[in-house]
Scaffold this motif. Structure first.
Motif, PDB file in Angstrom:
ATOM      1  N   PRO A  53       0.851  -1.201   0.000  1.00  9.11           N
ATOM      2  CA  PRO A  53       0.000   0.000   0.000  1.00  9.11           C
ATOM      3  C   PRO A  53       0.882   1.245   0.000  1.00  9.11           C
ATOM      4  O   PRO A  53       1.976   1.225   0.549  1.00  9.11           O
ATOM      5  N   LEU A  54       0.381   2.300  -0.641  1.00 10.68           N
ATOM      6  CA  LEU A  54       1.143   3.557  -0.688  1.00 10.68           C
ATOM      7  C   LEU A  54       1.185   4.192   0.692  1.00 10.68           C
ATOM      8  O   LEU A  54       0.184   4.193   1.397  1.00 10.68           O
ATOM      9  N   PRO A  55       2.327   4.746   1.069  1.00 13.93           N
ATOM     10  CA  PRO A  55       2.331   5.525   2.303  1.00 13.93           C
ATOM     11  C   PRO A  55       1.451   6.762   2.132  1.00 13.93           C
ATOM     12  O   PRO A  55       1.081   7.110   1.009  1.00 13.93           O
ATOM     13  N   GLU A  56       1.129   7.404   3.241  1.00 10.61           N
ATOM     14  CA  GLU A  56       0.310   8.610   3.227  1.00 10.61           C
ATOM     15  C   GLU A  56       0.944   9.694   2.353  1.00 10.61           C
ATOM     16  O   GLU A  56       2.154   9.889   2.395  1.00 10.61           O
ATOM     17  N   LEU A  57       0.113  10.374   1.567  1.00  7.44           N
ATOM     18  CA  LEU A  57       0.631  11.492   0.777  1.00  7.44           C
ATOM     19  C   LEU A  57       0.641  12.750   1.651  1.00  7.44           C
ATOM     20  O   LEU A  57      -0.368  13.118   2.235  1.00  7.44           O
ATOM     21  N   LEU A  58       1.810  13.370   1.742  1.00  2.84           N
ATOM     22  CA  LEU A  58       1.992  14.538   2.598  1.00  2.84           C
ATOM     23  C   LEU A  58       2.521  15.687   1.758  1.00  2.84           C
ATOM     24  O   LEU A  58       3.050  15.453   0.671  1.00  2.84           O
ATOM     25  N   PRO A  59       2.399  16.916   2.254  1.00  2.79           N
ATOM     26  CA  PRO A  59       3.006  18.029   1.515  1.00  2.79           C
ATOM     27  C   PRO A  59       4.518  17.836   1.429  1.00  2.79           C
ATOM     28  O   PRO A  59       5.162  17.518   2.421  1.00  2.79           O
ATOM     29  N   VAL A  60       5.055  18.002   0.223  1.00  2.00           N
ATOM     30  CA  VAL A  60       6.491  17.811  -0.012  1.00  2.00           C
ATOM     31  C   VAL A  60       7.034  19.051  -0.713  1.00  2.00           C
ATOM     32  O   VAL A  60       6.426  19.546  -1.669  1.00  2.00           O
ATOM     33  N   GLU A  61       8.158  19.563  -0.210  1.00  3.09           N
ATOM     34  CA  GLU A  61       8.796  20.726  -0.833  1.00  3.09           C
ATOM     35  C   GLU A  61       9.508  20.281  -2.104  1.00  3.09           C
ATOM     36  O   GLU A  61      10.423  19.459  -2.034  1.00  3.09           O
ATOM     37  N   VAL A  62       9.125  20.838  -3.229  1.00  2.57           N
ATOM     38  CA  VAL A  62       9.746  20.464  -4.494  1.00  2.57           C
ATOM     39  C   VAL A  62      11.240  20.818  -4.500  1.00  2.57           C
ATOM     40  O   VAL A  62      12.067  20.059  -4.999  1.00  2.57           O
ATOM     41  N   PRO A  71      -2.612  15.918   5.948  1.00  5.16           N
ATOM     42  CA  PRO A  71      -2.426  14.611   5.308  1.00  5.16           C
ATOM     43  C   PRO A  71      -3.668  14.156   4.541  1.00  5.16           C
ATOM     44  O   PRO A  71      -4.784  14.359   4.985  1.00  5.16           O
ATOM     45  N   MET A  72      -3.476  13.590   3.375  1.00  7.00           N
ATOM     46  CA  MET A  72      -4.596  13.088   2.567  1.00  7.00           C
ATOM     47  C   MET A  72      -4.426  11.605   2.347  1.00  7.00           C
ATOM     48  O   MET A  72      -3.326  11.084   2.423  1.00  7.00           O
ATOM     49  N   SER A  73      -5.522  10.949   2.016  1.00  3.91           N
ATOM     50  CA  SER A  73      -5.376   9.526   1.742  1.00  3.91           C
ATOM     51  C   SER A  73      -4.874   9.364   0.309  1.00  3.91           C
ATOM     52  O   SER A  73      -5.212  10.152  -0.569  1.00  3.91           O
ATOM     53  N   PRO A  74      -4.056   8.352   0.057  1.00  5.50           N
ATOM     54  CA  PRO A  74      -3.475   8.162  -1.270  1.00  5.50           C
ATOM     55  C   PRO A  74      -4.528   7.750  -2.293  1.00  5.50           C
ATOM     56  O   PRO A  74      -5.533   7.138  -1.929  1.00  5.50           O
ATOM     57  N   PRO A  75      -4.322   8.080  -3.575  1.00  8.67           N
ATOM     58  CA  PRO A  75      -5.226   7.607  -4.600  1.00  8.67           C
ATOM     59  C   PRO A  75      -5.019   6.111  -4.811  1.00  8.67           C
ATOM     60  O   PRO A  75      -4.015   5.565  -4.347  1.00  8.67           O
ATOM     61  N   ALA A  76      -5.965   5.470  -5.498  1.00  8.12           N
ATOM     62  CA  ALA A  76      -5.829   4.038  -5.782  1.00  8.12           C
ATOM     63  C   ALA A  76      -4.565   3.810  -6.615  1.00  8.12           C
ATOM     64  O   ALA A  76      -4.195   4.654  -7.423  1.00  8.12           O
TER      65      ALA A  76
END
Ligand code: ADP
Length: 270
Positions: free
Chosen positions: A102-111, A262-267
């Motif tokens: 499963p994908l880890p949680e998607l978090l804000p990431v500094e580009v 934090p958001m839930s990852p897409p499928a």
């Protein structure tokens, strides 16, 4: 997925139940064929360095009284072991990204951090070829994602830009905000990609030219990994290229909301 059938008149007709069943069987066969191909490819890719290592071990045995030859063979053993290590690492990355985990949680990431990390990882290889890596574009962008996956993707694009460029040229990495996405571009003035190969380079193990790829030590997995990272993030990767002029790869990743939590990852896309 199920696609409508386009008729001459331009209307779209849904396939009936029998057609759907046949489509499922065809799809299952296709998936099975892809899996078989993959295993065969992995076997083939592992055979080359393993065979080389066996030969080199024999050569070292036969050269016991020639220290210089022993040095040389030891260097080549290290090189082959390196290649084998990279191949195994990339295979593990790829199988994880393909939905094994499963994908880890998607978090804000500094580009900016992603770009800096990728440049750090490729700087030595670039210096060795007298290539300059220049970072530009818009600072301060944030995407939602998994930082180390994004860093791996940009690193793979940069490593290719280095591998397929001649000395004394410049590689540009830049990020821009564009309709809800961060567009990260990696531009080189290298050898470019022939038109006929352009749509296949994101496939696992696909290389434009075996001889040119093996001299760069490529595994043929780098871009397949980039593609999976992009789709896992709800983004995309595309290429512009002209033979002899160079290539630009564009990675699009959804921007984080201004006050992002934090958001839930897409499928996971297979
Ligand atoms: P490899 O490990 O062989 O580089 P990749 O999946 O990263 O595998 O790339 C697939 C193929 O696409 C490469 O073998 C190469 O022929 C071509 N390619 C990728 N990036 C570039 C680039 N920046 N310039 C020219 N050719 C490229």
């Amino acid at each position: 997925g199920v696609h409508g059938v386009r008729l001459d008149s331009g209307t779209v007709q849904r396939p009936g139940p029998v057609a759907l069943l046949l489509q499922d069987v065809t799809e299952a066969r296709r998936v099975e064929a892809v899996r078989r191909d993959f295993v065969a490819n992995v076997g083939h890719e592992l055979k080359t360095p393993v065979g080389a290592l066996a030969l080199l071990a024999e050569a070292i045995e036969g050269a016991a009284d020639d220290p210089e030859a022993v040095q040389r063979f030891a260097g080549r053993i290290a090189h082959e072991a390196d290649r084998l290590g990279r191949l195994v690492r990339e295979l593990i990355d790829l199988s994880r990204l393909q939905g094994g985990e499963p994908l880890p949680e998607l978090l804000p990431v500094e580009v900016d951090r992603v770009l800096a990390e990728a440049v750090d990882r490729t700087r030595t290889a670039a210096r060795a070829k007298k290539l300059d890596i220049v970072v530009g574009g818009q600072p301060g962008l944030r995407v939602r994602g998994v930082e180390n996956q994004l860093a791996t993707a940009v690193t793979n694009l940069l490593a290719n830009a280095v591998a397929y460029s001649e000395g004394e040229s410049r590689i540009a990495v830049a990020a821009r905000s564009r309709s809800g996405f961060a567009e990260i571009t990696v531009t080189d003035s290298g050898i470019g990609i022939p038109r006929a190969d352009r749509h296949r380079i994101f496939e696992r193990f696909y290389r434009v030219d075996q001889s040119r790829a093996s001299s760069t030590g490529g595994t043929g997995l780098g871009l397949a990994i980039v593609k999976h990272v992009a789709s896992n993030h709800g983004g995309s990767v595309t290429v512009w290229s002209e033979e002899g002029l160079g290539s630009t790869f564009t990675l699009r990743i959804p921007l984080a909301e201004p006050a992002d939590h934090p958001m839930s990852p897409p499928a996971v896309v297979p």
